[in-house]
Design a protein around this motif. Structure first.
Motif, PDB file in Angstrom:
ATOM      1  N   LYS A 158       0.776  -1.235   0.000  1.00 43.47           N
ATOM      2  CA  LYS A 158       0.000   0.000   0.000  1.00 43.47           C
ATOM      3  C   LYS A 158       0.811   1.291   0.000  1.00 43.47           C
ATOM      4  O   LYS A 158       0.331   2.308  -0.487  1.00 43.47           O
ATOM      5  N   ASN A 159       1.983   1.277   0.580  1.00 40.99           N
ATOM      6  CA  ASN A 159       2.680   2.525   0.845  1.00 40.99           C
ATOM      7  C   ASN A 159       3.730   2.863  -0.202  1.00 40.99           C
ATOM      8  O   ASN A 159       4.330   1.975  -0.814  1.00 40.99           O
ATOM      9  N   SER A 160       3.957   4.148  -0.342  1.00 42.63           N
ATOM     10  CA  SER A 160       4.984   4.650  -1.260  1.00 42.63           C
ATOM     11  C   SER A 160       6.363   4.344  -0.676  1.00 42.63           C
ATOM     12  O   SER A 160       6.491   4.059   0.521  1.00 42.63           O
ATOM     13  N   PRO A 161       7.408   4.413  -1.498  1.00 42.90           N
ATOM     14  CA  PRO A 161       8.759   4.207  -0.965  1.00 42.90           C
ATOM     15  C   PRO A 161       9.061   5.136   0.219  1.00 42.90           C
ATOM     16  O   PRO A 161       9.652   4.696   1.205  1.00 42.90           O
TER      17      PRO A 161
ATOM     18  N   PRO B  94      15.014   2.285  14.193  1.00 41.90           N
ATOM     19  CA  PRO B  94      16.089   3.215  13.836  1.00 41.90           C
ATOM     20  C   PRO B  94      17.472   2.559  13.876  1.00 41.90           C
ATOM     21  O   PRO B  94      18.361   2.935  13.109  1.00 41.90           O
ATOM     22  N   GLN B  95      17.646   1.560  14.741  1.00 36.51           N
ATOM     23  CA  GLN B  95      18.941   0.883  14.847  1.00 36.51           C
ATOM     24  C   GLN B  95      19.306   0.155  13.553  1.00 36.51           C
ATOM     25  O   GLN B  95      20.483  -0.016  13.248  1.00 36.51           O
ATOM     26  N   LEU B  96      18.291  -0.220  12.788  1.00 41.90           N
ATOM     27  CA  LEU B  96      18.529  -0.909  11.517  1.00 41.90           C
ATOM     28  C   LEU B  96      19.496  -0.122  10.646  1.00 41.90           C
ATOM     29  O   LEU B  96      20.397  -0.678  10.028  1.00 41.90           O
ATOM     30  N   PHE B  97      19.330   1.208  10.638  1.00 44.88           N
ATOM     31  CA  PHE B  97      20.144   2.059   9.776  1.00 44.88           C
ATOM     32  C   PHE B  97      21.573   2.215  10.296  1.00 44.88           C
ATOM     33  O   PHE B  97      22.444   2.670   9.561  1.00 44.88           O
ATOM     34  N   GLN B  98      21.815   1.808  11.535  1.00 43.12           N
ATOM     35  CA  GLN B  98      23.164   1.820  12.098  1.00 43.12           C
ATOM     36  C   GLN B  98      23.864   0.481  11.854  1.00 43.12           C
ATOM     37  O   GLN B  98      25.083   0.426  11.774  1.00 43.12           O
ATOM     38  N   GLU B  99      23.085  -0.576  11.735  1.00 41.26           N
ATOM     39  CA  GLU B  99      23.640  -1.929  11.702  1.00 41.26           C
ATOM     40  C   GLU B  99      23.732  -2.551  10.309  1.00 41.26           C
ATOM     41  O   GLU B  99      24.571  -3.415  10.078  1.00 41.26           O
ATOM     42  N   ILE B 100      22.847  -2.135   9.410  1.00 43.25           N
ATOM     43  CA  ILE B 100      22.682  -2.836   8.129  1.00 43.25           C
ATOM     44  C   ILE B 100      23.088  -1.911   6.977  1.00 43.25           C
ATOM     45  O   ILE B 100      22.666  -0.757   6.932  1.00 43.25           O
ATOM     46  N   PRO B 101      23.868  -2.414   6.017  1.00 41.83           N
ATOM     47  CA  PRO B 101      24.243  -1.587   4.860  1.00 41.83           C
ATOM     48  C   PRO B 101      23.017  -1.139   4.049  1.00 41.83           C
ATOM     49  O   PRO B 101      22.033  -1.869   3.931  1.00 41.83           O
ATOM     50  N   ASN B 102      23.129   0.061   3.479  1.00 41.85           N
ATOM     51  CA  ASN B 102      22.020   0.648   2.717  1.00 41.85           C
ATOM     52  C   ASN B 102      21.517  -0.246   1.592  1.00 41.85           C
ATOM     53  O   ASN B 102      20.314  -0.300   1.341  1.00 41.85           O
ATOM     54  N   ARG B 103      22.407  -0.960   0.919  1.00 41.51           N
ATOM     55  CA  ARG B 103      21.969  -1.790  -0.217  1.00 41.51           C
ATOM     56  C   ARG B 103      21.003  -2.888   0.255  1.00 41.51           C
ATOM     57  O   ARG B 103      20.059  -3.237  -0.443  1.00 41.51           O
ATOM     58  N   HIS B 104      21.240  -3.412   1.452  1.00 45.05           N
ATOM     59  CA  HIS B 104      20.342  -4.437   1.986  1.00 45.05           C
ATOM     60  C   HIS B 104      19.017  -3.826   2.444  1.00 45.05           C
ATOM     61  O   HIS B 104      17.955  -4.414   2.254  1.00 45.05           O
TER      62      HIS B 104
ATOM     63  N   PRO C 222      18.912   1.482  -4.291  1.00 47.02           N
ATOM     64  CA  PRO C 222      19.781   2.167  -3.322  1.00 47.02           C
ATOM     65  C   PRO C 222      19.777   3.692  -3.528  1.00 47.02           C
ATOM     66  O   PRO C 222      19.876   4.449  -2.568  1.00 47.02           O
ATOM     67  N   GLU C 223      19.639   4.117  -4.785  1.00 45.14           N
ATOM     68  CA  GLU C 223      19.608   5.554  -5.086  1.00 45.14           C
ATOM     69  C   GLU C 223      18.360   6.206  -4.491  1.00 45.14           C
ATOM     70  O   GLU C 223      18.434   7.308  -3.938  1.00 45.14           O
ATOM     71  N   THR C 224      17.220   5.530  -4.600  1.00 47.70           N
ATOM     72  CA  THR C 224      15.981   6.061  -4.010  1.00 47.70           C
ATOM     73  C   THR C 224      16.131   6.168  -2.500  1.00 47.70           C
ATOM     74  O   THR C 224      15.765   7.186  -1.903  1.00 47.70           O
ATOM     75  N   LEU C 225      16.683   5.140  -1.868  1.00 49.21           N
ATOM     76  CA  LEU C 225      16.896   5.180  -0.422  1.00 49.21           C
ATOM     77  C   LEU C 225      17.811   6.340  -0.052  1.00 49.21           C
ATOM     78  O   LEU C 225      17.539   7.073   0.894  1.00 49.21           O
ATOM     79  N   SER C 226      18.867   6.521  -0.797  1.00 53.31           N
ATOM     80  CA  SER C 226      19.796   7.614  -0.534  1.00 53.31           C
ATOM     81  C   SER C 226      19.097   8.977  -0.617  1.00 53.31           C
ATOM     82  O   SER C 226      19.306   9.841   0.245  1.00 53.31           O
ATOM     83  N   ARG C 227      18.268   9.156  -1.642  1.00 53.23           N
ATOM     84  CA  ARG C 227      17.514  10.418  -1.779  1.00 53.23           C
ATOM     85  C   ARG C 227      16.557  10.623  -0.610  1.00 53.23           C
ATOM     86  O   ARG C 227      16.448  11.719  -0.066  1.00 53.23           O
ATOM     87  N   LEU C 228      15.881   9.554  -0.184  1.00 57.12           N
ATOM     88  CA  LEU C 228      14.938   9.656   0.932  1.00 57.12           C
ATOM     89  C   LEU C 228      15.667  10.004   2.237  1.00 57.12           C
ATOM     90  O   LEU C 228      15.163  10.768   3.055  1.00 57.12           O
ATOM     91  N   LYS C 229      16.844   9.438   2.431  1.00 60.24           N
ATOM     92  CA  LYS C 229      17.597   9.721   3.644  1.00 60.24           C
ATOM     93  C   LYS C 229      18.073  11.169   3.686  1.00 60.24           C
ATOM     94  O   LYS C 229      18.170  11.769   4.755  1.00 60.24           O
TER      95      LYS C 229
END
Length: 168
Positions: free
Chosen positions: A125-128, A140-150, A159-166
């Motif tokens: 249902k939800n947008s990226p 929030p800890q996920l973003f400290q522990e897990i690489p962005n590509r995963h 990964p580019e969309t995630l980078s833009r959102l961050k």
């Protein structure tokens, strides 16, 4: 959960990129992550789809196989060097012989089920941006522990969309 972790009498270390479980194997253990991080994923043709992560303080398991004794479709791989406490199915079964422990186990499974349902709804249902914001709020800890590509793969975005959102 302390009671379940205390059942463990064995510890294993899994090196970065090493597999704990592969597709088609039977998982007769539950694992508590002492340190490190792992991912659970499925293989779809040549693509991998991350469906769950675990890091310090989490339990991780190929739950389908653990509960049924049948081969799993899931792979479990270390993202970085990970130390795991091993809890066997036999130890869990003995633990569940007590009524109070059954209630704890049911609560753990219910929580896991609700998390999985929330994730499915997010993906459908939800947008990226909404998916990113919900995961950031929930874990929030996920973003400290897990690489962005995963994380991007887990959120079903590039990964580019995630980078833009961050950045926004």
């Amino acid at each position: 959960m302390k009671e379940i972790i205390a059942l463990s009498d064995k510890e294993v270390t899994i090196n970065r990129n090493e597999f704990l479980k592969v597709n088609g194997s039977i998982d007769t253990n539950l694992y508590y992550i002492e340190s490190g991080s792992m991912r659970i994923f499925v293989v779809d043709g040549s693509d991998e789809q991350n469906i769950r992560f675990g890091y310090t303080g989490n339990l991780i398991v190929a739950l389908d196989s653990f509960l049924t004794g049948q081969p799993s479709n899931f792979c479990i791989q270390a993202i970085k060097k990970t130390v795991l406490k091993v809890i066997t199915k036999k130890q869990i079964d003995e633990f569940l012989a007590l009524k109070n422990n059954q209630i704890l186990w049911i609560e753990i499974l219910e929580n896991l089920g609700v998390q999985q349902l929330e994730r499915e709804i997010d993906l459908l249902k939800n947008s990226p941006k909404e998916r990113y914001e919900r995961v950031l709020k929930r874990s929030p800890q996920l973003f400290q522990e897990i690489p962005n590509r995963h994380i991007a793969n887990y959120l079903r975005m590039s990964p580019e969309t995630l980078s833009r959102l961050k950045k926004s």
